[in-house]
Design an enzyme around this catalytic site. Sequence first.
Site, PDB file in Angstrom:
ATOM      1  N   SER A 122      -8.803  -4.063   5.407  1.00 40.49           N
ATOM      2  CA  SER A 122      -7.395  -3.906   4.529  1.00 40.49           C
ATOM      3  C   SER A 122      -6.584  -3.238   5.667  1.00 40.49           C
ATOM      4  O   SER A 122      -5.298  -3.580   5.360  1.00 40.49           O
ATOM      5  CB  SER A 122      -7.408  -3.133   3.399  1.00 40.49           C
ATOM      6  OG  SER A 122      -7.947  -1.812   3.685  1.00 40.49           O
ATOM      7  N   LYS A 177      -0.452  -4.174   3.164  1.00 42.77           N
ATOM      8  CA  LYS A 177       0.535  -4.046   2.380  1.00 42.77           C
ATOM      9  C   LYS A 177       1.900  -4.363   2.599  1.00 42.77           C
ATOM     10  O   LYS A 177       2.803  -4.568   1.570  1.00 42.77           O
ATOM     11  CB  LYS A 177       0.715  -2.437   2.453  1.00 42.77           C
ATOM     12  CG  LYS A 177      -0.471  -1.832   2.010  1.00 42.77           C
ATOM     13  CD  LYS A 177      -0.280  -1.191   0.639  1.00 42.77           C
ATOM     14  CE  LYS A 177      -1.229  -0.295   0.074  1.00 42.77           C
ATOM     15  NZ  LYS A 177      -0.953   0.329  -1.285  1.00 42.77           N
TER      16      LYS A 177
END
Length: 419
Positions: free
Chosen positions: A312, A53
């Site tokens: 992720s 992110k």
Amino acid sequence: MLPIHAADIQLAQARISSVIAPTPLQYCPRLSEQTGAEVYLKREDLQDVRSYKIRGAYNNIAQLTPEEREAGIVAASAGNHAQGVAYACKKLQIKGRIYVPKQTPKQKLDRIRVHGNGNVELMLTGTTFDEASQAAKEYAAETGATLVEPFDARETIVGQGTVAAEILAQLTALGKQADTIIVPVGGGGLISGVASYLADMAPRTAIVGVEPSSAASMKAALENDGPVTLQDIDPFVDGAAVKRIGDNNYQVMDEHRSRVHLMDVSEGAVCTEMLDLYQNEGIVAEPAGALSVTGLGEYRARKGEVIVCIISGGNNDVLRYNEIVERSLVHRGLKHYFLVDFPQEPGQLRLFLTDILGPNDDITRFEYLKRNNRETGVALVGLQLGDAADMEPLLQRMEESHLHCQQLKPDTPEYGFLV
């Protein structure tokens, strides 16, 4: 939204490269042997903020005008975007306010504060990301602060696409080409960026998107030809528990829908893969971080196929591991709960142990409520089996016993009270 091309993502890569180092692409012998494919793990959990992110957040914030920076920024997040925003605020010396759901794991909250280093104000709001997002939008409208979207913004998508750019470059250095990239899906920022880059640079590479089954908002959007708001979601896979994907993300995915295969996986299966990654590869993945590997377990890989699974994020609170183990055992058919009516006579528990329990079964929970004015007393009994195949013989012995045994089934209110 203007179309996103590989050139846009390459510019973003140059923009963030002085702050964000490439993450490793690691060959995984265990998963390769299990699938017959050649499996690589893209380790975004090794970012400074333990999540991809930071790419989208930094790419977005770095392009703000001096006036926008002066006005400050506001963001909403399930936790990982917040860390990227906080990191960018510290690096660029910008003041920000970040809204997160109240049940955000403590580990993520602590890391947001550390990365912000006094530059961000943390606001706990609502029970879902969508409620936090609404609060952030209202604050932006009231104050003039710049809203930094976690997925539904072009520059965020462009920044996330740098993950795909790195993957292709790293495989090329190994003399390989990606046949399939498996991507976790929440709001759709990462898969939108990956699909945009691959469309220009590797159009033959297949894309598999994996969502948690209780928050499959991308699947719902593509089936309904537009974003829809899910009524109820399970927040357990917090990094991907989004009720509604972004409009811009849908636009990208609609354009590439013929190249993307979506699947959804249960939270229990995610927990099993989290534990396997930890025990075998030493990878501490958060629930959303294990989505891609969970999807790999249901994907029909071709022999020798080069597959990349994007890990992720790795922001998982150690306090959650009891729940993770429990959900995994239930998923594998090893953990079960029963209400057992014991006659209030001596030796009844002994009979349960000798006549009903199998040799490899363990009692993991026992709560007994004795009532003096009744002939029987109910006990809540949690059992862990040695093998899932032992369940049918256990139920048969219960049926043949004089004890009344009621199994508590998953997805019922009483079961949800226990697990």
